[in-house]
Design a protein around this motif. Structure first.
Motif, mmCIF file in Angstrom:
data_model
loop_
_atom_site.group_PDB
_atom_site.id
_atom_site.type_symbol
_atom_site.label_atom_id
_atom_site.label_comp_id
_atom_site.label_asym_id
_atom_site.label_seq_id
_atom_site.Cartn_x
_atom_site.Cartn_y
_atom_site.Cartn_z
ATOM 1 N N MET A 1 -10.415 18.081 -1.370
ATOM 2 C CA MET A 1 -9.105 18.449 -0.425
ATOM 3 C C MET A 1 -10.953 20.120 0.298
ATOM 4 O O MET A 1 -11.571 19.644 0.192
ATOM 5 N N VAL A 13 -5.600 25.002 -5.609
ATOM 6 C CA VAL A 13 -5.472 23.015 -5.342
ATOM 7 C C VAL A 13 -5.120 23.229 -6.963
ATOM 8 O O VAL A 13 -5.922 23.400 -7.565
ATOM 9 N N TYR A 16 -4.381 17.142 -5.990
ATOM 10 C CA TYR A 16 -4.177 16.143 -4.455
ATOM 11 C C TYR A 16 -4.657 14.995 -4.745
ATOM 12 O O TYR A 16 -5.477 14.130 -5.730
ATOM 13 N N TYR A 23 -1.898 12.610 2.452
ATOM 14 C CA TYR A 23 -2.615 12.525 1.415
ATOM 15 C C TYR A 23 -1.316 13.671 0.581
ATOM 16 O O TYR A 23 -0.556 14.122 1.140
ATOM 17 N N ALA A 25 -0.138 17.329 -1.970
ATOM 18 C CA ALA A 25 -1.627 18.146 -2.491
ATOM 19 C C ALA A 25 0.007 19.616 -3.311
ATOM 20 O O ALA A 25 1.203 19.411 -2.488
ATOM 21 N N SER A 155 -7.336 14.819 -7.875
ATOM 22 C CA SER A 155 -8.161 15.685 -8.396
ATOM 23 C C SER A 155 -8.289 15.298 -10.208
ATOM 24 O O SER A 155 -8.889 15.850 -10.265
#
Length: 286
Positions: A1, A13, A16, A23, A25, A155
């Protein structure tokens, strides 16, 4: 991101995954942080996004304003403070930036995003856990990766790399909302142990990769037991298939959300999804 925007907005965040044409998130709206900013801080942050009114520019440059002008600047600060904790403004800025980057890379012009982003409110701990653990294994689910550690542009890979670097004395920053771990302020972290979350994502990923959702291994992650989540229902849910619409949560939380028709008071954590017109595998969105 794009962490440029994360560093400006009161948005954190949690998870993600960037895929070829969309995408996912999971975002946290950090209202307490936004309330602590002074008016000058709010205006400085907004000025990093837009030029802003001339009056605000004069104020930030240190010019002396009369009482009426100062009152107007205070009004601008009030408006911009709300926008800096607004998911719509955050997504507008992020998606416009990504569209410009992608169009420049592709050497073309025109519309990049298929439609406005979609979002769902996350109403309780089980919902947060479910959506994070749905987002992180996306490359495994789509057979683009074999393990969380090899899941590019996610992530979970970033969290694992950050942990590995710190264990080898290669100290790096983590621009994600942290999971609970020793030394971490529990009031500033996602309400799950880092160790248990990693175990859950790995366990779920192995089942998704094997394609044996009906066979529940004996080593059920303890975090599911703590939250009272049935293993079979968990695996059905992280396969998603549009089981939820406007909100995600247990029955009691969903009923409370339904009674509060405008959804106010629940927009603290959200799962958002954006789709593009094109498959775009190259752009580095970091």
């Amino acid at each position: 991101m794009s962490y440029f925007f994360v560093n400006i907005f009161a948005i954190e965040v949690c998870a993600y995954a960037i895929m070829s044409n969309h995408y996912h998130a999971v975002l946290h709206i950090n209202t307490p942080a936004a309330k602590q900013w002074c008016d000058r801080e709010v205006l400085k942050r907004w000025a990093q996004l837009f030029n802003g009114p001339m009056l605000v520019q004069r104020y930030l440059a240190g010019e002396k304003l009369d009482d009426a002008e100062q009152l107007r600047v205070d009004e601008y600060a009030l408006v911009f403070r709300e926008r800096l904790q607004d998911i719509i403004w955050f997504m507008r800025c992020l998606n416009e930036h990504l569209a410009r980057e992608a169009n420049q890379e592709d050497g073309c012009k025109g519309r990049f995003w298929e439609d406005r982003f979609k979002s769902q409110a996350l109403l309780d701990e089980a919902a947060i856990l479910t959506c994070m653990a749905y987002v992180d294994p996306n490359p495994i689910r789509t057979k683009m990766a074999d393990t969380p550690k090899t899941s590019a542009y996610t992530s979970i890979q970033q969290r694992i790399t950050h942990l590995d670097n710190n264990l080898t004395n290669k100290k790096t920053g983590l621009l994600l909302k942290p999971l609970q771990c020793p030394g971490q302020n529990p009031d500033e972290s996602i309400p799950f142990s880092r160790q248990y979350y990693f175990e859950l994502v790995d366990w779920s990923g192995r089942i998704l990769k094997a394609g044996k959702r009906g066979a529940i291994p004996a080593d059920t992650p303890p975090i599911l037991t703590r939250l009272g989540i049935d293993e079979e229902e968990w695996l059905k849910t992280i396969d998603w298939n549009n089981r939820f619409r406007r909100a995600v949560g247990k029955l009691a939380a969903m009923k409370a959300f339904a009674e509060k028709q405008d959804g106010s008071g629940f927009r603290v954590l959200l799962l958002v999804v954006g789709y593009t017109h094109r498959h775009h595998c190259k752009t580095d969105f970091s």
